[in-house]
Design a protein around this motif. Structure first.
Motif, PDB file in Angstrom:
ATOM      1  N   ALA A  53      -3.710   1.015  -0.451  1.00  9.01           N
ATOM      2  CA  ALA A  53      -4.280   2.278   0.005  1.00  9.01           C
ATOM      3  C   ALA A  53      -3.150   3.169   0.474  1.00  9.01           C
ATOM      4  O   ALA A  53      -2.078   2.693   0.857  1.00  9.01           O
ATOM      5  N   GLY A  54      -3.365   4.463   0.442  1.00  9.09           N
ATOM      6  CA  GLY A  54      -2.338   5.397   0.882  1.00  9.09           C
ATOM      7  C   GLY A  54      -2.191   5.381   2.389  1.00  9.09           C
ATOM      8  O   GLY A  54      -3.106   5.772   3.116  1.00  9.09           O
ATOM      9  N   THR A  55      -1.037   4.908   2.860  1.00  9.51           N
ATOM     10  CA  THR A  55      -0.760   4.867   4.293  1.00  9.51           C
ATOM     11  C   THR A  55       0.641   5.395   4.541  1.00  9.51           C
ATOM     12  O   THR A  55       1.522   5.269   3.681  1.00  9.51           O
ATOM     13  N   PRO A  56       0.884   5.984   5.723  1.00  7.19           N
ATOM     14  CA  PRO A  56       2.225   6.478   6.020  1.00  7.19           C
ATOM     15  C   PRO A  56       3.183   5.307   6.230  1.00  7.19           C
ATOM     16  O   PRO A  56       2.925   4.418   7.048  1.00  7.19           O
ATOM     17  N   ALA A  57       4.266   5.283   5.487  1.00  8.74           N
ATOM     18  CA  ALA A  57       5.248   4.211   5.611  1.00  8.74           C
ATOM     19  C   ALA A  57       6.190   4.501   6.774  1.00  8.74           C
ATOM     20  O   ALA A  57       6.594   5.637   7.001  1.00  8.74           O
ATOM     21  N   THR A  58       6.529   3.469   7.531  1.00  5.74           N
ATOM     22  CA  THR A  58       7.505   3.598   8.610  1.00  5.74           C
ATOM     23  C   THR A  58       8.860   3.128   8.126  1.00  5.74           C
ATOM     24  O   THR A  58       8.958   2.342   7.185  1.00  5.74           O
ATOM     25  N   PRO A  59       9.949   3.570   8.744  1.00  2.00           N
ATOM     26  CA  PRO A  59      11.276   3.107   8.318  1.00  2.00           C
ATOM     27  C   PRO A  59      11.384   1.585   8.418  1.00  2.00           C
ATOM     28  O   PRO A  59      10.950   0.978   9.390  1.00  2.00           O
ATOM     29  N   ALA A  60      11.964   0.960   7.390  1.00  4.58           N
ATOM     30  CA  ALA A  60      12.041  -0.502   7.321  1.00  4.58           C
ATOM     31  C   ALA A  60      13.436  -1.008   7.648  1.00  4.58           C
ATOM     32  O   ALA A  60      13.820  -2.074   7.207  1.00  4.58           O
ATOM     33  N   GLY A  61      14.178  -0.253   8.451  1.00  6.70           N
ATOM     34  CA  GLY A  61      15.524  -0.706   8.803  1.00  6.70           C
ATOM     35  C   GLY A  61      16.545  -0.268   7.779  1.00  6.70           C
ATOM     36  O   GLY A  61      16.246   0.398   6.790  1.00  6.70           O
ATOM     37  N   LYS A  62      17.784  -0.676   7.998  1.00  2.00           N
ATOM     38  CA  LYS A  62      18.862  -0.264   7.103  1.00  2.00           C
ATOM     39  C   LYS A  62      18.699  -0.893   5.730  1.00  2.00           C
ATOM     40  O   LYS A  62      18.201  -2.010   5.589  1.00  2.00           O
ATOM     41  N   PRO A  63      19.085  -0.183   4.681  1.00  7.91           N
ATOM     42  CA  PRO A  63      19.004  -0.761   3.339  1.00  7.91           C
ATOM     43  C   PRO A  63      20.025  -1.878   3.187  1.00  7.91           C
ATOM     44  O   PRO A  63      21.033  -1.924   3.904  1.00  7.91           O
ATOM     45  N   PRO A  64      19.800  -2.815   2.271  1.00  5.50           N
ATOM     46  CA  PRO A  64      20.765  -3.905   2.082  1.00  5.50           C
ATOM     47  C   PRO A  64      22.054  -3.400   1.469  1.00  5.50           C
ATOM     48  O   PRO A  64      22.092  -2.353   0.812  1.00  5.50           O
ATOM     49  N   ALA A  65      23.134  -4.148   1.698  1.00  2.51           N
ATOM     50  CA  ALA A  65      24.410  -3.809   1.067  1.00  2.51           C
ATOM     51  C   ALA A  65      24.299  -3.973  -0.446  1.00  2.51           C
ATOM     52  O   ALA A  65      23.473  -4.750  -0.930  1.00  2.51           O
ATOM     53  N   PRO A  66      25.096  -3.251  -1.218  1.00  3.25           N
ATOM     54  CA  PRO A  66      25.071  -3.417  -2.678  1.00  3.25           C
ATOM     55  C   PRO A  66      25.396  -4.856  -3.078  1.00  3.25           C
ATOM     56  O   PRO A  66      26.049  -5.593  -2.344  1.00  3.25           O
ATOM     57  N   VAL A  67      24.927  -5.237  -4.256  1.00  2.00           N
ATOM     58  CA  VAL A  67      25.223  -6.571  -4.768  1.00  2.00           C
ATOM     59  C   VAL A  67      26.730  -6.696  -5.005  1.00  2.00           C
ATOM     60  O   VAL A  67      27.302  -5.918  -5.770  1.00  2.00           O
ATOM     61  N   PRO A  68      27.399  -7.652  -4.341  1.00  2.00           N
ATOM     62  CA  PRO A  68      28.848  -7.789  -4.526  1.00  2.00           C
ATOM     63  C   PRO A  68      29.173  -8.520  -5.827  1.00  2.00           C
ATOM     64  O   PRO A  68      28.311  -9.180  -6.413  1.00  2.00           O
ATOM     65  N   PRO A  69      30.418  -8.418  -6.293  1.00  2.00           N
ATOM     66  CA  PRO A  69      30.816  -9.154  -7.500  1.00  2.00           C
ATOM     67  C   PRO A  69      30.882 -10.644  -7.212  1.00  2.00           C
ATOM     68  O   PRO A  69      30.951 -11.066  -6.051  1.00  2.00           O
ATOM     69  N   PRO A  70      30.856 -11.495  -8.238  1.00  2.00           N
ATOM     70  CA  PRO A  70      30.975 -12.945  -8.019  1.00  2.00           C
ATOM     71  C   PRO A  70      32.343 -13.296  -7.466  1.00  2.00           C
ATOM     72  O   PRO A  70      33.312 -12.554  -7.635  1.00  2.00           O
TER      73      PRO A  70
END
Length: 258
Positions: A105-122
Motif C-alpha cells: 500500500a502507498g505509505t510515506p517511507a522514512t529514511p532507512a539510514g546511510k546507504p551501504p558502501a559500494p561493492v569493493p573489488p575482490p
C-alpha cells in the motif's frame, strides 16, 4: 551446476554447492532457506502481497540429499497472509518455517539510514579465507568484505553474490538471493575461533520493510556470545539501493570434539 535440481513436486536433490562448513554431508542453511522461499512463492500467491517476515527453526543438520518441501496457508486474509513450510528428507523433518506476507500500500517511507558502501573489488584475503575453501556453499558465493576480515574474529560488513543457480533451469529471484546470503551472519562476524568451536544457529529470522531488488546483497553483522553456551548474531541487510531489513540468529556454541 545448480544448488538444487527438481526431482518432483516439492522435491529437490541437493548438490555439493549446498555443503556447509561443519560437515560435508550437511547443508548450509542459506540454500535451504532460499529453497523454502522458492516453494513459498508458489504457495497461494496473490498480487499485492509481499513476503515481509520469515522464521526458520532448525531441528537438525539438513543432509546433502533429496529434500521434500511441504507448504501451506496458516492464515489467509485480505491484508496479511501467514504461510508454513516443512523441510524433510528420508521421512524425517529437519526444519520448519513460518512466513508473513503483507499487502502493499502507498505509505510515506522514512529514511532507512546511510546507504551501504559500494561493492569493493575482490581481494586475496578472501581467497585465503575459510569462506572460499573446504565447503561447497562458500565457493558458490562471491564474497567482498567492506569492513572486518574473513581471517579474524569480529563484526563485519560484507557483500555477497550467488554464483550458481538456486534451482536448475530456473531464474533466481532477488528475495532468494537474500535468503541464500542472510544465514551467513554468524560466519562473517565470528566471535570465536572457527577451528576450536562450533557456533551453529538453531534459527533464522528475516524481517523486511521492502523487497530486495538487486543481484548483490550486503550484511552488516555482529555476534555476541554469552557465558553459558549461547550466542546471538544481528545483521542489517542491504541491497545496492539501500537498507531492506534485518536478520537474527540464535547460536548454539560449544568446543569442537577432538
Amino acid at each position: 551446476m545448480a544448488m538444487y535440481s527438481r526431482t518432483g513436486e516439492g522435491r529437490y536433490r541437493a548438490s555439493e554447492h549446498t555443503q556447509g562448513p561443519w560437515d560435508p554431508g550437511s547443508q548450509h542453511m542459506g540454500p535451504v532457506t532460499a529453497l523454502i522461499v522458492h516453494e513459498l512463492a508458489r504457495t497461494a500467491p496473490r498480487p499485492g502481497l509481499q513476503l515481509s517476515r520469515l522464521v526458520v527453526d532448525v531441528f537438525a543438520p539438513v543432509p546433502v540429499a533429496e529434500l521434500r518441501i511441504e507448504t501451506g496457508v496458516a492464515r489467509d486474509g485480505k491484508r496479511v497472509q501467514c504461510l508454513s513450510a516443512s523441510v524433510s528428507s528420508g521421512g524425517r523433518e529437519f526444519a520448519r518455517a513460518s512466513a508473513w506476507r503483507i499487502r502493499e500500500a502507498g505509505t510515506p517511507a522514512t529514511p532507512a539510514g546511510k546507504p551501504p558502501a559500494p561493492v569493493p573489488p575482490p581481494s586475496q584475503e578472501h581467497a585465503r579465507s575459510w569462506l572460499t575453501s573446504g565447503f561447497g556453499y562458500g565457493r558458490a558465493l562471491d564474497w567482498r568484505f567492506v569492513t572486518g576480515s574473513p581471517l579474524a574474529p569480529g563484526p563485519a560488513t560484507v557483500w555477497g553474490r550467488v554464483g550458481v543457480p538456486l534451482v536448475e533451469g530456473e531464474e533466481i529471484t532477488p528475495l532468494e538471493r537474500l535468503a541464500v546470503f542472510a544465514d551467513s551472519g554468524n560466519g562473517i562476524s565470528l566471535a570465536i575461533d572457527f577451528a576450536t568451536h562450533l557456533f551453529v544457529n538453531v534459527d533464522l529470522t528475516i524481517s523486511l520493510f521492502r523487497s530486495p531488488e538487486t543481484e548483490w546483497i550486503c550484511m552488516e553483522s555482529a555476534t555476541v556470545l554469552g557465558p553459558a553456551g549461547r550466542g546471538l548474531t544481528r545483521s542489517t541487510l542491504y541491497d545496492e539501493n539501500g537498507e531492506v531489513g534485518t536478520a537474527t540468529q540464535t547460536l548454539f556454541v560449544a568446543p569442537r570434539e577432538p
